[in-house]
Design a protein around this motif. Structure first.
Motif, short mmCIF file in Angstrom:
data_model
loop_
_atom_site.label_atom_id
_atom_site.label_comp_id
_atom_site.label_asym_id
_atom_site.label_seq_id
_atom_site.Cartn_x
_atom_site.Cartn_y
_atom_site.Cartn_z
N HIS A 206 2.22 0.28 -3.37
CA HIS A 206 1.44 -0.87 -3.81
C HIS A 206 0.50 -1.31 -2.69
O HIS A 206 0.94 -1.80 -1.66
CB HIS A 206 2.32 -2.03 -4.24
CG HIS A 206 1.50 -3.19 -4.73
ND1 HIS A 206 0.96 -3.24 -6.00
CD2 HIS A 206 1.06 -4.30 -4.09
CE1 HIS A 206 0.24 -4.34 -6.12
NE2 HIS A 206 0.29 -5.01 -4.99
N VAL A 208 -2.33 -3.81 -1.28
CA VAL A 208 -2.62 -5.21 -1.57
C VAL A 208 -3.96 -5.36 -2.31
O VAL A 208 -4.14 -6.25 -3.13
CB VAL A 208 -2.61 -6.05 -0.27
CG1 VAL A 208 -2.84 -7.52 -0.57
CG2 VAL A 208 -1.31 -5.86 0.47
N ILE A 209 -4.91 -4.49 -1.99
CA ILE A 209 -6.21 -4.57 -2.66
C ILE A 209 -6.31 -3.60 -3.83
O ILE A 209 -6.71 -3.97 -4.93
CB ILE A 209 -7.36 -4.30 -1.66
CG1 ILE A 209 -7.39 -5.39 -0.59
CG2 ILE A 209 -8.71 -4.23 -2.40
CD1 ILE A 209 -8.37 -5.14 0.54
N GLY A 211 -4.00 -2.11 -5.51
CA GLY A 211 -2.95 -2.18 -6.52
C GLY A 211 -2.02 -0.98 -6.44
O GLY A 211 -1.88 -0.36 -5.38
N ALA A 277 -3.81 -2.99 3.10
CA ALA A 277 -4.91 -3.52 2.28
C ALA A 277 -6.13 -2.68 2.61
O ALA A 277 -6.68 -2.78 3.71
CB ALA A 277 -5.15 -4.99 2.61
N ASN A 348 -5.79 -9.90 -2.51
CA ASN A 348 -5.63 -9.25 -3.82
C ASN A 348 -6.76 -9.60 -4.79
O ASN A 348 -6.79 -9.11 -5.91
CB ASN A 348 -4.25 -9.54 -4.42
CG ASN A 348 -3.99 -11.01 -4.59
OD1 ASN A 348 -4.90 -11.82 -4.40
ND2 ASN A 348 -2.76 -11.36 -4.93
#
Ligand code: GLU
Length: 550
Positions: A206, A208-209, A211, A277, A348
């Protein structure tokens, strides 16, 4: 002979990793505090995309009460440029993005988790490499460049994946005693990670940006320590971000596909993995297509471009926040006077594909920011810029500071301040006509508009000087007199009146005031003419108007 013997032959003198684990304890931060870093390589001028990363990383750390540090990734010493570190440190400083920890100039640093320059961390990486060798998870590779090249050609011919993996990872299978023998004989080698990954299996990650993403597991035996004893990016990333306590690795999305390898390294080293991210690059539109802002093609890719143009660093920072989170714009509308530091940036909510660079928008932000400065702030900032970039402007402003402050104070500090200045390199054009010495230096080209009959203009101006102009009038009186002047010459006092009955008038007060404005300033567009007259003073106003009707 076992792995320990091999490790001791390769690194007889390095410390045990427990030494470093103690030396760099887990950071004592409040719950939810985020530790971020900006980790550039000093290989070229600072790119706007680098500043973008720094703005985001610093903001996220600051707003959670965390730490933002700067780490210099100089393990590729062939690509390093002179003053590379200084350029990074200074650029961050210019844009108010200095880190809480890390390099503060070419040599010095602040913070307890250093050194913050990778070339100074050689023995730390070696300690962790030794640890992996002892665990049987790293090994020396004696393959020469030609061998690897041959292998690549074979792989390509056989339509197989290229790289050092599986059956292709030949040095992985050298018996320990043979390897030790080779090393003792002085054969050259590098160190590789022994990957236990299976590309048939997928890892779920996963970001953070970005997904949820999944990737095949990594099975490449990547190089961890090069022949010069320095680590590769991948290995240094794992060791450094672990020891430095990074909680969120915010970096360019060209690294997204390395995530399986990085997670694997964290796992085998016994480290807790950070959150990742991955930021999409800033894009540019060209001929209807999107492409990355390019160091080679686009001058605006370099942060120095903004400094040279005199776009206030605040404006650049705010613009970058603006493209980071699309709700920033709405927030700014609702909070026009609030410091951008108060905006709550959310990783996010960042766009998964690259945001488009928009110079017009940046300049609009800049105009708004400059409009909020006091005359003194404009003066100081413009002088600081002119000091380096524009000798003329500096002279102009410094000739008579008091007068300059009056000029810069026109339409400033009120409810609707002037918004016509986007960058300090525009300033001279914006104010130069208000300085008599400059104004009378050249013959003005008066470009009259609706009223352009020379005779009529002459009469209007003469009448204005003799019957209406009084420097001590308040604004309302001043404006009423402009209307009286209009009436005298057959122009409507109000635009509205004119629009209702255009056949009754030659035009309206706007046409008359434009004549006066052009004679006064040589321009059809200026800030408020009443304020301009106040700043110029009686003598100058009369002289300018008389000059015009000559
Ligand atoms: N030195 C790497 C680069 O400049 C840093 C990537 C990262 O932030 O981890 O691309």
């Amino acid at each position: 002979m076992d792995y320990k013997d091999l490790a001791n032959v390769i690194f007889p003198n390095v410390k045990n990793i427990s030494y470093y684990e103690e030396k760099y304890p887990v950071r004592n931060l409040k719950e939810g505090a985020v530790v971020t870093r900006y980790a550039p390589s000093p290989t070229g001028f600072m790119h706007i995309g680098g500043l973008y990363q720094a703005v985001i990383a610093k903001k996220i750390a600051n707003q959670t009460g965390g730490v933002f540090f700067l780490r210099i990734e100089d393990t590729d010493q062939k690509r390093e440029i002179e003053n590379g570190v200084l350029d990074i440190v200074n650029s961050l400083k210019e844009f108010c993005m200095s880190p809480d920890e890390g390099m503060i100039d070419e040599e010095n640093e602040i913070g307890d988790y250093g050194p913050y320059k990778q070339s100074l961390r050689k023995e730390i990486y070696q300690a962790y490499a030794k640890y992996l060798i002892e665990k049987g998870l790293a090994y020396p590779c004696f393959c020469k460049a030609e061998t690897l090249e041959e292998m690549r050609q074979k792989q390509e011919a056989a339509k197989e994946r290229t790289g050092y993996y599986g059956v292709w990872s030949r040095c992985r299978h050298i018996p320990i005693n043979e390897a030790i023998e080779k090393i003792k004989n002085g054969e050259e080698y590098i160190l590789r990670f022994k990957s236990l990954g299976n590309p048939e299996k997928k890892i779920k990650h996963h970001d953070v940006i970005k997904g949820n993403v999944d990737f095949p597991e990594n099975d490449q035996d990547i190089v961890i320590i090069k022949s010069d004893g320095l680590p590769t990016y991948h290995f240094a990333h794992a060791v450094d971000d672990h020891l430095m306590g990074t909680t969120h690795v915010i970096r360019g999305d060209e690294w997204l596909s390395s995530v399986p390898l990085h997670l694997q390294l964290f796992q085998e080293l016994g480290f807790k993995a950070p959150k990742y991210a991955h930021i999409a690059p800033i894009m540019k539109e060209e001929d209807g297509a999107k492409r990355k802002l390019s160091k080679r093609k686009d001058p605006e890719a370099a942060v120095s471009f903004y400094l040279e143009a005199g776009i206030p660093e605040e404006a650049v920072d705010e613009y970058l926040l603006n493209i980071a989170n699309s709700n920033f714009e709405q927030w700014r509308k609702q909070n026009p006077d609030v410091d951008m530091k108060e905006f709550d940036l959310q990783l996010n909510k960042m766009s998964v594909s690259g945001a488009l660079f928009d110079m017009v928008k940046l300049l609009d932000i800049s105009k708004r920011i400059i409009s909020k400065y006091s005359a003194k702030e404009v003066y100081d900032k413009a002088i600081a810029w002119a000091e380096i970039h524009d000798e003329n402007l500096k002279k102009l402003l410094q000739r008579d500071t008091e007068y300059s402050l009056k000029v810069l104070g026109i339409e400033r500090g009120n409810e609707k301040p002037r918004k016509d200045i986007a960058k300090w390199s525009d300033l001279e054009y914006n104010i130069v006509y208000l300085f008599d010495e400059e104004f009378f230096k050249e013959k003005q080209e008066y470009e009259f508009q609706k009223i352009n009959d020379k005779d009529e203009i002459k009469k209007i101006v003469e009448s204005y000087i003799s019957k209406y102009f009084n420097i001590n009038d308040d604004k309302e009186t001043w404006f009423n007199k402009m209307k009286d002047l209009s009436e005298e010459f057959g122009y409507a006092r109000e635009v509205k009146e004119y629009k209702q009955n255009p056949e009754n008038y030659k035009g309206h007060v706007g046409d008359i005031s434009t004549v006066i404005r052009i004679c006064l300033t040589g321009r059809a567009n200026t800030p408020d003419m009443y304020e301009i007259m106040k700043v110029l003073g009686k003598e100058s106003v009369v002289k300018r108007l008389q000059e015009a009707i000559k």
